[in-house]
Design a protein around this motif. Structure first.
Motif: not given
Lengths: 232, 259
Positions: A8-13, A20-30, A36-41, A204-210
């Motif tokens: 929820e609105n996760v930032n890592v600096t 990671l810039g303001d990532v909001t994302l759900g990863i489902p179970s099961g 996936a992402g390039a190096s540094g994503s 992911l690309a450059e810290g954002d969810v594509l």
């Protein structure tokens, strides 16, 4: 049903650099989720937030609905196992390595752990330094599984392996996931691996969810096309 | 010279080997000249100051309280040195200060409590310096090696953390190595005493005319105290550094190796 992990609105600096810039994302179970992402994503950073090897600069990470800040990190890490990009074996035999995860494990339990990753009993007395990359990574997987995790975090685990060992490890992990033994979050930048393995996809690309969702949609293909351009 | 006097010529002669080292450094382009010259000048200046202070402290009628103040100053400076030599370990100064103070209290308590030396300025300051000086190297090494081990072995440490190990469990194999490395010179030195070299206190006592057996017994007691002090402070500093290099939620801090 609650997500396995929710960001929820996760930032890592780090050192004033956005990881990671303001990532909001759900990863489902099961599912077997491919991140996936390039190096540094920011894909490894995302993974390290899941077992609290790192913490976000801002925002909340939840595991099955519970804020990670409220969970005991040691108990969390036994529920959320991790296999790293480079196989990390400690000194001694394979048995010594497995006992780092489960000091009280019996010989039968160690044998079963190796069988679960398709290694024979004879490996127990082998010295870690003498193993091939693929064998070492399987021992790392067996070691993580000895903690009986609910989730496996796989950080580009096949990056250092040759193609045959890569496919073999993929098959082993896919079998574990489809047997319902663990949920798997697998980080990669290998386009072929994504198409072979993903039944849920995060790009992911450059810290954002594509993109986040099932593979195969037009949106997923567009995100993967962008990624393919980035990784060449 | 026969009574232990050194004149200017003697002092200059003693610099001969430093000159050789400088020549080797220049010839082999080791770039140690600046450090060698600085260390030589600094040691000389510090010893001159020490001599002046000791002369003042040893004046008849001077309270031993001043000597203890000097020892406290040495402990604080040593703790500060440990902190500066391992800057990547956060908040190391209070741990170093506590460890060195506790060791100093115990060793000086033994030396003066058991009457090995009388509690006079001429014993307090040199013995305090000997204890601090001998444990400082091990203590600095314990802090530095702990930080270096955890930096170098980060993947292993994080693999252990990922298996649910606490920071203490995950870091223990590496801090053990660090402490072992820190104490090796002291242990080797103790093992070589009497065979390879004659320790300073014993040599001084024999030169001053004390019976060699008495000098040996005094030296043995001092050596045990030095070894004990070095071991205790190294263990405390190693474990203290370990606790400082992890967060309270068992994450290894990002460590940047300092030159």
């Amino acid at each position: 049903m609650k997500d396995l992990f929710a960001f929820e609105n996760v930032n890592v600096t780090i050192d004033d650099t956005k990881v990671l810039g303001d990532v909001t994302l759900g990863i489902p179970s099961g599912h077997l989720t491919l991140v996936a992402g390039a190096s540094g994503s920011g894909k490894t950073s995302l993974l390290r937030l899941c077992n609290r090897l790192d913490v976000p600069t801002a925002g909340t990470v939840r595991f099955r609905g519970a804020d990670l800040d409220d969970l005991d990190p040691l108990a969390l890490r036994r529920r959320v196992g991790m296999v790293f990009q480079q196989p990390v074996l400690f000194g001694g035999t394979v048995a010594d390595n497995l006992r780092v995860a489960a000091p009280e494990a019996t010989q039968d339990q160690l044998t079963a752990a190796l069988a679960g990753v398709e290694l024979g009993t004879e490996f127990l007395e082998r010295i870690g330094d003498d193993l091939s990359g693929g064998e070492a990574q399987r021992v790392c997987l067996a070691r993580a599984l000895l903690c009986r995790p609910e989730v496996l975090l796989m950080d580009e685990p096949t990056a250092a392996l040759h193609p045959a060992a890569r496919r073999a490890l993929e098959t082993t992990v896919q079998a574990l996931q489809s047997d319902g033994k663990v949920d798997v979050i697998w980080v990669t930048h290998d386009m072929d691996q994504i198409s072979r393995m993903a039944d849920h996809l995060v790009v992911l690309a450059e810290g954002d969810v594509l993109y986040a969702g099932p593979p195969g949609s037009a949106e997923a293909e567009a995100a993967l096309a962008t990624l393919a351009e980035e990784v060449g | 010279m026969g009574q232990g006097d050194v004149d200017a010529l003697g002092l200059v002669t003693s610099l001969l080997l430093i000159g050789v080292a400088l020549a080797v450094s220049l010839g082999q382009q080791l770039r140690l000249e600046k450090q060698l010259i600085w260390a030589t000048l600094r040691a000389f200046a510090q010893l001159i100051v020490m001599g002046i202070v000791l002369a003042w402290l040893l004046e008849p009628g001077r309270s031993v309280l001043y000597s203890w103040v000097w020892v406290v100053g040495m402990v604080v400076f040593a703790a500060w040195t440990v902190r500066n030599r391992a800057p990547e370990v956060p908040a190391l100064f209070p741990i170093a200060l506590a460890a060195l103070t506790a060791s100093m209290v115990v060793t000086m308590g033994v030396i003066f409590g058991l009457g090995i030396f009388p509690m006079e300025a001429r014993a307090i300051v040199p013995l305090g310096g000997m204890m601090i000086g001998n444990s400082l190297g091990s203590t600095v090494l314990a802090a530095r090696r702990t930080a270096d081990e955890l930096t170098d072995k980060r993947p292993e440490v994080e693999a252990r953390l990922a298996l649910g190990h606490s920071s203490t469990q995950a870091g223990r194999p590496y801090v053990r190595e660090a402490i072992k490395t820190a104490l090796t010179p002291r242990i080797e030195s103790a093992k070589a005493a009497g065979l390879v070299f004659l320790p300073g206190a014993m040599t001084g006592l024999i030169l001053a005319g004390v019976d060699p057996i008495d000098a040996v017994l005094v030296q043995a007691a001092i050596m045990y105290l030095i070894l004990g002090t070095a071991a205790t402070t190294s263990v405390v500093i190693g474990l203290g550094s370990l606790s400082r290099l992890f967060t309270t939620d068992h994450r290894l801090r990002r460590l940047v190796r300092k030159s």
